[in-house]
Design a protein around this motif. Structure first.
Motif, PDB file in Angstrom:
ATOM      1  N   LEU A  48      -7.533  -5.426  -9.036  1.00  0.00           N
ATOM      2  CA  LEU A  48      -7.083  -4.068  -8.772  1.00  0.00           C
ATOM      3  C   LEU A  48      -6.733  -4.036  -7.286  1.00  0.00           C
ATOM      4  CD1 LEU A  48      -6.830  -1.160  -9.919  1.00  0.00           C
ATOM      5  CD2 LEU A  48      -9.084  -0.739  -8.934  1.00  0.00           C
ATOM      6  N   VAL A  49      -5.483  -3.741  -6.968  1.00  0.00           N
ATOM      7  CA  VAL A  49      -5.008  -3.790  -5.586  1.00  0.00           C
ATOM      8  C   VAL A  49      -4.653  -2.382  -5.133  1.00  0.00           C
ATOM      9  CG1 VAL A  49      -3.264  -4.719  -4.018  1.00  0.00           C
ATOM     10  CG2 VAL A  49      -4.101  -6.111  -5.923  1.00  0.00           C
ATOM     11  N   GLN A  50      -5.292  -1.964  -4.030  1.00  0.00           N
ATOM     12  CA  GLN A  50      -4.935  -0.702  -3.384  1.00  0.00           C
ATOM     13  C   GLN A  50      -4.067  -1.069  -2.184  1.00  0.00           C
ATOM     14  OE1 GLN A  50      -8.340   2.061  -2.779  1.00  0.00           O
ATOM     15  NE2 GLN A  50      -9.515   0.339  -3.595  1.00  0.00           N
ATOM     16  N   ALA A  51      -2.894  -0.494  -2.100  1.00  0.00           N
ATOM     17  CA  ALA A  51      -1.971  -0.834  -1.014  1.00  0.00           C
ATOM     18  C   ALA A  51      -1.413   0.438  -0.378  1.00  0.00           C
ATOM     19  CB  ALA A  51      -0.823  -1.701  -1.530  1.00  0.00           C
ATOM     20  N   TYR A  52      -1.708   0.610   0.913  1.00  0.00           N
ATOM     21  CA  TYR A  52      -1.087   1.678   1.692  1.00  0.00           C
ATOM     22  C   TYR A  52       0.167   1.102   2.325  1.00  0.00           C
ATOM     23  CZ  TYR A  52      -5.006   4.983   1.716  1.00  0.00           C
ATOM     24  OH  TYR A  52      -5.968   5.896   1.363  1.00  0.00           O
ATOM     25  N   GLU A  53       1.276   1.808   2.196  1.00  0.00           N
ATOM     26  CA  GLU A  53       2.503   1.422   2.891  1.00  0.00           C
ATOM     27  C   GLU A  53       2.906   2.574   3.797  1.00  0.00           C
ATOM     28  OE1 GLU A  53       7.085   0.018   2.105  1.00  0.00           O
ATOM     29  OE2 GLU A  53       5.613  -0.178   0.491  1.00  0.00           O
ATOM     30  N   PHE A  54       2.892   2.307   5.114  1.00  0.00           N
ATOM     31  CA  PHE A  54       3.259   3.307   6.113  1.00  0.00           C
ATOM     32  C   PHE A  54       4.648   2.979   6.632  1.00  0.00           C
ATOM     33  CE2 PHE A  54      -1.400   3.172   6.227  1.00  0.00           C
ATOM     34  CZ  PHE A  54      -1.690   4.516   6.037  1.00  0.00           C
ATOM     35  N   ARG A  63      -0.418   2.804  -3.474  1.00  0.00           N
ATOM     36  CA  ARG A  63      -0.235   2.268  -4.817  1.00  0.00           C
ATOM     37  C   ARG A  63      -1.528   1.582  -5.258  1.00  0.00           C
ATOM     38  NH1 ARG A  63       4.079   0.699  -1.837  1.00  0.00           N
ATOM     39  NH2 ARG A  63       3.263  -1.405  -1.566  1.00  0.00           N
ATOM     40  N   VAL A  64      -1.956   1.853  -6.473  1.00  0.00           N
ATOM     41  CA  VAL A  64      -3.072   1.136  -7.076  1.00  0.00           C
ATOM     42  C   VAL A  64      -2.483   0.386  -8.264  1.00  0.00           C
ATOM     43  CG1 VAL A  64      -5.357   1.297  -8.118  1.00  0.00           C
ATOM     44  CG2 VAL A  64      -4.692   2.908  -6.314  1.00  0.00           C
ATOM     45  N   THR A  65      -2.497  -0.952  -8.184  1.00  0.00           N
ATOM     46  CA  THR A  65      -1.807  -1.782  -9.168  1.00  0.00           C
ATOM     47  C   THR A  65      -2.733  -2.870  -9.708  1.00  0.00           C
ATOM     48  OG1 THR A  65      -0.990  -3.255  -7.426  1.00  0.00           O
ATOM     49  CG2 THR A  65       0.451  -1.429  -8.077  1.00  0.00           C
ATOM     50  N   ALA A  66      -2.284  -3.520 -10.779  1.00  0.00           N
ATOM     51  CA  ALA A  66      -2.967  -4.675 -11.361  1.00  0.00           C
ATOM     52  C   ALA A  66      -2.200  -5.922 -10.956  1.00  0.00           C
ATOM     53  CB  ALA A  66      -3.015  -4.549 -12.879  1.00  0.00           C
ATOM     54  N   ARG A  67      -2.946  -6.946 -10.553  1.00  0.00           N
ATOM     55  CA  ARG A  67      -2.304  -8.181 -10.088  1.00  0.00           C
ATOM     56  C   ARG A  67      -3.100  -9.389 -10.569  1.00  0.00           C
ATOM     57  NH1 ARG A  67      -1.292  -8.254  -3.848  1.00  0.00           N
ATOM     58  NH2 ARG A  67       0.174  -6.646  -4.482  1.00  0.00           N
ATOM     59  N   GLN A  68      -2.369 -10.444 -10.924  1.00  0.00           N
ATOM     60  CA  GLN A  68      -3.005 -11.694 -11.321  1.00  0.00           C
ATOM     61  C   GLN A  68      -3.479 -12.436 -10.070  1.00  0.00           C
ATOM     62  OE1 GLN A  68      -0.461 -14.226 -13.624  1.00  0.00           O
ATOM     63  NE2 GLN A  68      -2.104 -15.639 -14.144  1.00  0.00           N
ATOM     64  N   GLN A  69      -4.573 -13.187 -10.212  1.00  0.00           N
ATOM     65  CA  GLN A  69      -5.105 -13.957  -9.091  1.00  0.00           C
ATOM     66  C   GLN A  69      -4.050 -14.923  -8.559  1.00  0.00           C
ATOM     67  OE1 GLN A  69      -8.697 -16.047 -10.021  1.00  0.00           O
ATOM     68  NE2 GLN A  69      -9.036 -16.675  -7.927  1.00  0.00           N
ATOM     69  N   ASP A  70      -4.065 -15.122  -7.242  1.00  0.00           N
ATOM     70  CA  ASP A  70      -3.143 -16.041  -6.563  1.00  0.00           C
ATOM     71  C   ASP A  70      -1.677 -15.685  -6.777  1.00  0.00           C
ATOM     72  OD1 ASP A  70      -5.329 -17.512  -5.622  1.00  0.00           O
ATOM     73  OD2 ASP A  70      -5.358 -18.741  -7.439  1.00  0.00           O
ATOM     74  N   SER A  71      -1.387 -14.404  -6.874  1.00  0.00           N
ATOM     75  CA  SER A  71      -0.018 -13.953  -7.082  1.00  0.00           C
ATOM     76  C   SER A  71       0.200 -12.667  -6.288  1.00  0.00           C
ATOM     77  CB  SER A  71       0.228 -13.683  -8.565  1.00  0.00           C
ATOM     78  OG  SER A  71       1.452 -13.033  -8.749  1.00  0.00           O
ATOM     79  N   ASN A  72       1.414 -12.431  -5.883  1.00  0.00           N
ATOM     80  CA  ASN A  72       1.760 -11.165  -5.243  1.00  0.00           C
ATOM     81  C   ASN A  72       2.583 -10.292  -6.179  1.00  0.00           C
ATOM     82  OD1 ASN A  72       0.449 -11.472  -2.788  1.00  0.00           O
ATOM     83  ND2 ASN A  72       2.139 -12.620  -1.902  1.00  0.00           N
ATOM     84  N   ILE A  73       2.571 -10.629  -7.459  1.00  0.00           N
ATOM     85  CA  ILE A  73       3.343  -9.882  -8.440  1.00  0.00           C
ATOM     86  C   ILE A  73       2.428  -8.879  -9.131  1.00  0.00           C
ATOM     87  CG2 ILE A  73       4.705 -10.038 -10.555  1.00  0.00           C
ATOM     88  CD1 ILE A  73       5.456 -12.906  -9.637  1.00  0.00           C
ATOM     89  N   ASP A  74       2.808  -7.618  -9.096  1.00  0.00           N
ATOM     90  CA  ASP A  74       2.039  -6.565  -9.746  1.00  0.00           C
ATOM     91  C   ASP A  74       2.503  -6.403 -11.185  1.00  0.00           C
ATOM     92  OD1 ASP A  74       0.578  -6.039  -7.441  1.00  0.00           O
ATOM     93  OD2 ASP A  74       2.048  -4.609  -6.701  1.00  0.00           O
ATOM     94  N   PHE A  75       1.538  -6.283 -12.114  1.00  0.00           N
ATOM     95  CA  PHE A  75       1.844  -6.098 -13.533  1.00  0.00           C
ATOM     96  C   PHE A  75       2.162  -4.657 -13.866  1.00  0.00           C
ATOM     97  CE2 PHE A  75      -1.040  -9.895 -14.164  1.00  0.00           C
ATOM     98  CZ  PHE A  75      -0.006 -10.775 -14.369  1.00  0.00           C
ATOM     99  N   GLY A  76       1.525  -3.739 -13.169  1.00  0.00           N
ATOM    100  CA  GLY A  76       1.725  -2.334 -13.463  1.00  0.00           C
ATOM    101  C   GLY A  76       0.897  -1.470 -12.534  1.00  0.00           C
TER     102      GLY A  76
END
Length: 160
Positions: A48-54, A63-76
């Motif tokens: 679960l990735v929380q990302a602030y973009e300023f 954004r709160v997204t789902a991401r696979q380990q060792d990847s920068n690609i968000d699933f949703g």
């Protein structure tokens, strides 16, 4: 011998002071970019990735997204908050104008952005911030916790 000891102490003092001055002396430009915090969710085997973009124009997204380990690609997405921000000293003010999240009663914890629901939102949040490790870590302190509330301490986000 005395001169070399004095030089060594002066060098250590100079390095120590320059690092702490560097971290405590910041402005809005130091916030520009993306700051992330990820935590592993065993039940899904995803992060679960929380990302602030300023952004430079004074807008932000959380954004709160789902991401696979060792990847920068968000699933949703789990949620998306957007609005404007300002900085006064070490106080970050967020004017949250839109909040989108997965539909209530959903059996999944992430979905495509087009399936998020919500809408206009009007919430102001003030956060005490600091920068650490040569401005590569952003520490958000959401302030004092009211009695009987579930609160967390300061949270550290990492520059992406």
């Amino acid at each position: 011998m005395k001169l070399s000891s004095s030089l060594a102490i002066a060098t250590i003092l100079c390095i120590t002071l320059s690092c702490s001055i560097d971290d405590n002396d910041f402005n809005q430009e130091n916030l520009h970019g993306t700051w992330e915090l990820s935590s592993y969710w065993e039940e899904s085997e995803l992060f679960l990735v929380q990302a602030y973009e300023f952004n430079e124009d004074g807008t932000f997204e959380l954004r709160v997204t789902a991401r696979q380990q060792d990847s920068n690609i968000d699933f949703g997405y789990n949620s998306l908050t957007s609005g404007t921000y300002s900085l006064a000293g070490n106080t970050l003010s967020l004017q949250e104008k839109e909040f989108l999240t997965i539909p209530e009663g959903s059996t999944v914890w992430y979905t495509g952005m087009d399936k998020l629901v919500g809408g206009d939102w009007n919430r102001e949040t003030e956060i005490t911030i600091s920068l650490k490790e040569r401005k590569s870590q952003l520490v958000l302190d959401f302030g004092p916790c009211p009695p009987n509330a579930l609160c967390t301490g300061p949270i550290t986000f990492f520059r992406r």
